[in-house]
Design an enzyme around this catalytic site. Structure first.
Site, mmCIF file in Angstrom:
data_model
loop_
_atom_site.group_PDB
_atom_site.id
_atom_site.type_symbol
_atom_site.label_atom_id
_atom_site.label_comp_id
_atom_site.label_asym_id
_atom_site.label_seq_id
_atom_site.Cartn_x
_atom_site.Cartn_y
_atom_site.Cartn_z
ATOM 1 N N TYR A 386 13.438 29.449 -23.795
ATOM 2 C CA TYR A 386 14.111 29.448 -22.484
ATOM 3 C C TYR A 386 15.209 28.395 -22.494
ATOM 4 O O TYR A 386 14.953 27.229 -22.819
ATOM 5 C CB TYR A 386 13.105 29.162 -21.356
ATOM 6 C CG TYR A 386 12.116 30.298 -21.210
ATOM 7 C CD1 TYR A 386 12.426 31.418 -20.457
ATOM 8 C CD2 TYR A 386 10.904 30.276 -21.896
ATOM 9 C CE1 TYR A 386 11.556 32.490 -20.376
ATOM 10 C CE2 TYR A 386 10.018 31.345 -21.823
ATOM 11 C CZ TYR A 386 10.357 32.450 -21.058
ATOM 12 O OH TYR A 386 9.503 33.516 -20.994
ATOM 13 N N SER A 387 16.424 28.813 -22.151
ATOM 14 C CA SER A 387 17.538 27.858 -22.082
ATOM 15 C C SER A 387 17.219 26.823 -21.009
ATOM 16 O O SER A 387 16.745 27.183 -19.926
ATOM 17 C CB SER A 387 18.831 28.560 -21.677
ATOM 18 O OG SER A 387 19.064 29.667 -22.495
ATOM 19 N N CYS A 568 26.151 34.071 -22.506
ATOM 20 C CA CYS A 568 24.701 33.887 -22.471
ATOM 21 C C CYS A 568 24.075 34.857 -21.483
ATOM 22 O O CYS A 568 24.604 35.082 -20.392
ATOM 23 C CB CYS A 568 24.372 32.445 -22.087
ATOM 24 S SG CYS A 568 22.629 32.057 -22.329
ATOM 25 N N GLU A 608 24.737 33.224 -27.105
ATOM 26 C CA GLU A 608 23.272 33.152 -27.125
ATOM 27 C C GLU A 608 22.751 34.245 -26.194
ATOM 28 O O GLU A 608 22.729 34.069 -24.968
ATOM 29 C CB GLU A 608 22.777 31.786 -26.672
ATOM 30 C CG GLU A 608 21.278 31.630 -26.910
ATOM 31 C CD GLU A 608 20.882 30.168 -27.039
ATOM 32 O OE1 GLU A 608 20.899 29.625 -28.154
ATOM 33 O OE2 GLU A 608 20.578 29.568 -25.999
ATOM 34 N N TYR A 610 19.755 37.473 -25.535
ATOM 35 C CA TYR A 610 18.356 37.786 -25.847
ATOM 36 C C TYR A 610 17.936 39.100 -25.213
ATOM 37 O O TYR A 610 18.648 39.639 -24.392
ATOM 38 C CB TYR A 610 17.429 36.663 -25.375
ATOM 39 C CG TYR A 610 17.806 36.024 -24.046
ATOM 40 C CD1 TYR A 610 17.377 36.557 -22.819
ATOM 41 C CD2 TYR A 610 18.608 34.879 -23.997
ATOM 42 C CE1 TYR A 610 17.710 35.973 -21.610
ATOM 43 C CE2 TYR A 610 18.955 34.284 -22.788
ATOM 44 C CZ TYR A 610 18.503 34.837 -21.598
ATOM 45 O OH TYR A 610 18.828 34.249 -20.401
HETATM 46 P P1 FAD Z 1 6.754 39.742 -23.281
HETATM 47 O O1 FAD Z 1 5.311 39.668 -23.031
HETATM 48 O O2 FAD Z 1 7.255 39.152 -24.544
HETATM 49 O O3 FAD Z 1 7.249 41.236 -23.126
HETATM 50 C C1 FAD Z 1 8.583 41.566 -23.360
HETATM 51 C C2 FAD Z 1 8.934 42.808 -22.553
HETATM 52 O O4 FAD Z 1 8.145 43.883 -22.997
HETATM 53 C C3 FAD Z 1 8.632 42.675 -21.065
HETATM 54 O O5 FAD Z 1 9.700 43.219 -20.346
HETATM 55 C C4 FAD Z 1 7.366 43.476 -20.871
HETATM 56 O O6 FAD Z 1 7.287 44.019 -19.577
HETATM 57 C C5 FAD Z 1 7.516 44.543 -21.917
HETATM 58 N N1 FAD Z 1 6.210 45.075 -22.380
HETATM 59 C C6 FAD Z 1 5.052 44.444 -22.520
HETATM 60 N N2 FAD Z 1 4.104 45.288 -22.978
HETATM 61 C C7 FAD Z 1 4.677 46.477 -23.154
HETATM 62 C C8 FAD Z 1 4.254 47.739 -23.629
HETATM 63 N N3 FAD Z 1 3.006 47.958 -24.013
HETATM 64 N N4 FAD Z 1 5.151 48.744 -23.663
HETATM 65 C C9 FAD Z 1 6.431 48.572 -23.291
HETATM 66 N N5 FAD Z 1 6.893 47.382 -22.838
HETATM 67 C C10 FAD Z 1 6.044 46.346 -22.774
HETATM 68 N N6 FAD Z 1 14.527 34.295 -20.412
HETATM 69 C C11 FAD Z 1 14.695 33.815 -19.178
HETATM 70 O O7 FAD Z 1 14.138 34.356 -18.212
HETATM 71 N N7 FAD Z 1 15.469 32.704 -18.952
HETATM 72 C C12 FAD Z 1 16.100 32.055 -19.956
HETATM 73 O O8 FAD Z 1 16.797 31.061 -19.713
HETATM 74 C C13 FAD Z 1 15.922 32.546 -21.262
HETATM 75 N N8 FAD Z 1 16.525 31.931 -22.296
HETATM 76 C C14 FAD Z 1 16.374 32.442 -23.562
HETATM 77 C C15 FAD Z 1 17.008 31.790 -24.614
HETATM 78 C C16 FAD Z 1 16.883 32.280 -25.882
HETATM 79 C C17 FAD Z 1 17.596 31.573 -27.019
HETATM 80 C C18 FAD Z 1 16.089 33.437 -26.122
HETATM 81 C C19 FAD Z 1 15.947 33.965 -27.497
HETATM 82 C C20 FAD Z 1 15.450 34.049 -25.092
HETATM 83 C C21 FAD Z 1 15.565 33.581 -23.789
HETATM 84 N N9 FAD Z 1 14.914 34.188 -22.717
HETATM 85 C C22 FAD Z 1 15.102 33.698 -21.450
HETATM 86 C C23 FAD Z 1 14.014 35.349 -22.905
HETATM 87 C C24 FAD Z 1 12.561 34.842 -23.058
HETATM 88 O O9 FAD Z 1 12.436 34.132 -24.266
HETATM 89 C C25 FAD Z 1 11.518 35.958 -23.078
HETATM 90 O O10 FAD Z 1 11.900 36.893 -24.049
HETATM 91 C C26 FAD Z 1 11.346 36.663 -21.745
HETATM 92 O O11 FAD Z 1 10.954 35.757 -20.749
HETATM 93 C C27 FAD Z 1 10.242 37.727 -21.852
HETATM 94 O O12 FAD Z 1 9.085 37.130 -22.310
HETATM 95 P P2 FAD Z 1 7.642 37.539 -21.751
HETATM 96 O O13 FAD Z 1 6.620 36.798 -22.536
HETATM 97 O O14 FAD Z 1 7.589 37.403 -20.294
HETATM 98 O O15 FAD Z 1 7.562 39.069 -22.076
#
Ligand code: FAD
Length: 610
Positions: A386-387, A568, A608, A610
């Site tokens: 998360y940024s 971003c 950046e 994602y």
């Molecule tokens: P996950 O559990 O990883 O799931 C990912 C997606 O898949 C979700 O939409 C979920 O609903 C879906 N999913 C889950 N299960 C299933 C299934 N069985 N079938 C289909 N779909 C499914 N995010 C921010 O909000 N703010 C930031 O500032 C931010 N900065 C970032 C910076 C960088 C450098 C990077 C790489 C990423 C950043 N992100 C940011 C994104 C963050 O890292 C996560 O990827 C995001 O929050 C989703 O993670 P999660 O664990 O909630 O979802």
């Protein structure tokens, strides 16, 4: 009369000393400084010394000329406070001493004959007209915003009631609306309706969100408990809600504050002149601390204790200090929804306390390891990045917190035609559901791609974001414009923010950008692309690339002159951006690939997504 003279004197003093924040100043003494005497090692030396915070930088004040200096404002405030305090003491000393009951009778008689009634008295008379018993009237007055218990206690005396009855009636009355208010504010429509009031309450109570939950509890109790203008149970409750304080903690703290305010008001009312003087002394001691130490605070309030030497040197930016196997445990200070009811999805601003042990630079990310294990193989969840959405000094500028801007990931099931909670994002939901005091396992800080180039303070920055992609830019903008950092003092370029979201309810940190725009119209530009509310020039939805394209000529010129451009947010934004830039480059007779290669080579191109 004597009581009213005393109260008036108190109000005069407290009004002039700047209300709520006078006693709950958010400034926290810096605890992490780079050692000024030791050579640059890339390590952050811990110190409580404030001497080391003295400036080592020469500032260019041109950009900041729009704002008067803080020390001049402080000097004026100091003069006004001293004058008001002197006048108040003279007023109190010259008012005749009399037993409180007599004073009450006199006050009542004077009020009746002259018919110059205090607001509280008028309200009391109004309710008496309905035949309400006096104690019920007191409870009703105490329940009213602005007047509250602090206004009701003197009315009780004017009614001739004993303080042993007045105090409990006022405390109960003051608390009655607070409990439902804390629950009702959870309703989005009501929150929208109350937005102007909540915005004001947020400003007045912003200092309450600093530090651990215990510190927040104490700050809130003091905020409610010391009867100064602009404070009180209503504002305190709204502030506590906005800061995400657990409801039970907020109620107990506000109750303590209400009782304390009741005792102070009773002391003033019962003890007449002595009570007035004592209260005046207490309030002067609390509020005086701020103006007497005005110059010192000006120095301390500079955000320069977490700087490299020189401040723009990026050779020792901390990277991956905490790894997956030995993560850092941060503590949530507050979690707050920051979008309106019509936003597409939910985005939260989460402040995390790292006690100064997890330094980072603007543009870096933190990793978060969600609790629990993966369903598929029972292994711990993987880290999500998360940024960081605050400057290195954190929102409270203590250098001990950092903020994230997180969008709750949900899963829309096409078959069910509804959200499927079983497939919601693990980490984003964990973060958006956190409460103050919750622990978060963290890694990092990660990344150097999004750092700000600070060596040349004339460098223009073009910041393009979709949704939570705004996070790193909030750190940049706070560093350049909101905080008193060496980078901000020196900055002479233009920082230009483009933000793309679905609609105006989904805008992120708009109030902050408007404030910066107002204060720095020559150095900050702001453009929004609201895809569901605005149209592009072709009559289609206004996406981020369409908004950037409107200024393509200017942007290309700025890039030619050394500006840095940042992107971003969601991955999906880049193809549209690239196509648009390619089209513009070709229309200018440029080879797009060569042009882009040049920008990357000179490190002007930062992405950046994602
Ligand atoms: P996950 O559990 O990883 O799931 C990912 C997606 O898949 C979700 O939409 C979920 O609903 C879906 N999913 C889950 N299960 C299933 C299934 N069985 N079938 C289909 N779909 C499914 N995010 C921010 O909000 N703010 C930031 O500032 C931010 N900065 C970032 C910076 C960088 C450098 C990077 C790489 C990423 C950043 N992100 C940011 C994104 C963050 O890292 C996560 O990827 C995001 O929050 C989703 O993670 P999660 O664990 O909630 O979802």
């Amino acid at each position: 009369m004597k009581f009213f003279t005393s109260t008036l004197a108190l109000v005069a003093v407290t009004s002039l000393t700047g209300s709520a924040n006078a006693f709950s100043s958010p400034r926290v003494a810096p605890s992490i400084v780079r050692s000024a005497s030791s050579p640059l090692t890339g390590q952050y030396a811990k110190s409580t010394s404030t001497e080391l915070n003295m400036k080592m930088f020469s500032f260019n004040h041109n950009k900041k000329a729009v704002k008067p200096t803080l020390s001049k404002k402080k000097q004026a405030l100091k003069f006004l406070c001293k004058t008001a305090a002197t006048l108040s003491f003279i007023a109190l000393a010259t008012s005749a001493a009399a037993p409180p009951a007599l004073a009450a009778k006199k006050a009542a008689a004077a009020a009746e004959t002259v018919e110059h009634l205090h607001v509280g008295q008028k309200v009391a008379n109004y309710f008496r007209g309905f035949g309400l018993p006096d104690l019920a009237i007191l409870a009703v007055i105490s329940a009213m915003p602005v007047i509250e218990l602090r206004g009701a206690v003197p009315v009780g005396l004017w009614m001739g009631l004993p303080i042993t009855q007045v105090l409990p009636a006022c405390v109960i009355g003051n608390m009655i609306p607070i409990i439902p208010l804390l629950f009702l504010l959870k309703n989005d429509s009501l929150k929208k309706m109350m937005k102007p009031i909540l915005d004001r309450a947020e400003k007045k109570s912003s200092a309450l969100g600093v530090g651990s939950l215990e510190k927040q509890w104490a700050s809130l109790a003091a905020f409610v408990g010391i009867p100064l203008p602009g404070t009180g149970a209503w504002t305190g409750a709204m502030g506590a809600f906005l800061l995400g304080m657990p409801t039970a903690v907020a109620i107990s703290s506000i109750f303590t504050g209400v009782v304390s305010a009741g005792l102070i008001m009773s002391a003033i009312t019962l003890a007449g002149k002595k009570g007035g003087l004592t209260a005046l002394a207490i309030l002067a001691a609390i509020t005086g601390k701020e103006f007497l130490s005005g110059e010192k605070e000006t120095e301390e309030s500079k955000q320069d204790f977490l700087e490299a030497d020189p401040y723009w040197d990026q050779s020792n930016v901390p990277v991956n200090v905490y790894k997956n196997k030995a993560p850092f445990t941060g503590k949530v200070v507050s979690t707050k929804r920051i979008v309106g009811p019509k936003a597409t999805g939910e985005t939260c601003h989460i402040v995390i306390d790292h006690e100064g042990d997890f330094p980072y630079w603007e543009g870096q990310s933190w990793g978060v390891i969600p609790p629990g294990v993966r369903e598929k193989d029972g292994k711990p969840h993987s880290v999500r990045l998360y940024s960081i959405a605050s400057s290195r000094y954190g929102d409270d500028m203590s250098g001990k917190t950092g903020s994230l801007c997180v969008r709750r990931a949900t899963y829309w099931c096409p078959e069910m035609k509804a959200e499927d909670p079983a497939k919601k994002g693990v980490c984003s939901n964990f973060l958006c559901d956190t409460k103050a005091g919750d622990e978060v396992q963290m890694t990092g800080p990660a990344g150097k791609v999004m750092l700000m180039p600070e060596e040349d303070p004339k460098t223009d920055l073009i910041m393009v974001a979709t949704g939570t992609g705004i996070a790193p830019y909030r750190g940049f903008i706070r560093r350049l414009f909101t905080e008193k950092t060496p980078a901000g003092e020196a900055y002479e370029g233009t920082a230009w923010l483009f933000l793309g979201v679905a609609n105006s309810d989904a805008l992120l940190y708009d109030d902050e950008w408007q404030e910066v725009k107002k204060n720095y119209p020559d150095n900050f530009r702001l453009d929004y692309a609201l895809s569901r509310e605005q149209e592009n020039k072709k009559g289609g939805k206004m996406y981020i690339q369409d908004k950037v394209e409107e200024y393509a000529d200017e942007i290309f010129t700025k890039l030619d002159n050394g500006a840095h451009i940042y992107f971003c947010g969601l991955k999906g934004m880049m193809p549209g951006i690239q196509d648009m830039l390619k089209g513009v480059a070709e229309s200018k007779g440029l080879d797009y690939d060569e042009w882009l290669k040049g920008l990357k080579k000179s490190k002007q191109w930062h992405v950046e997504v994602y």
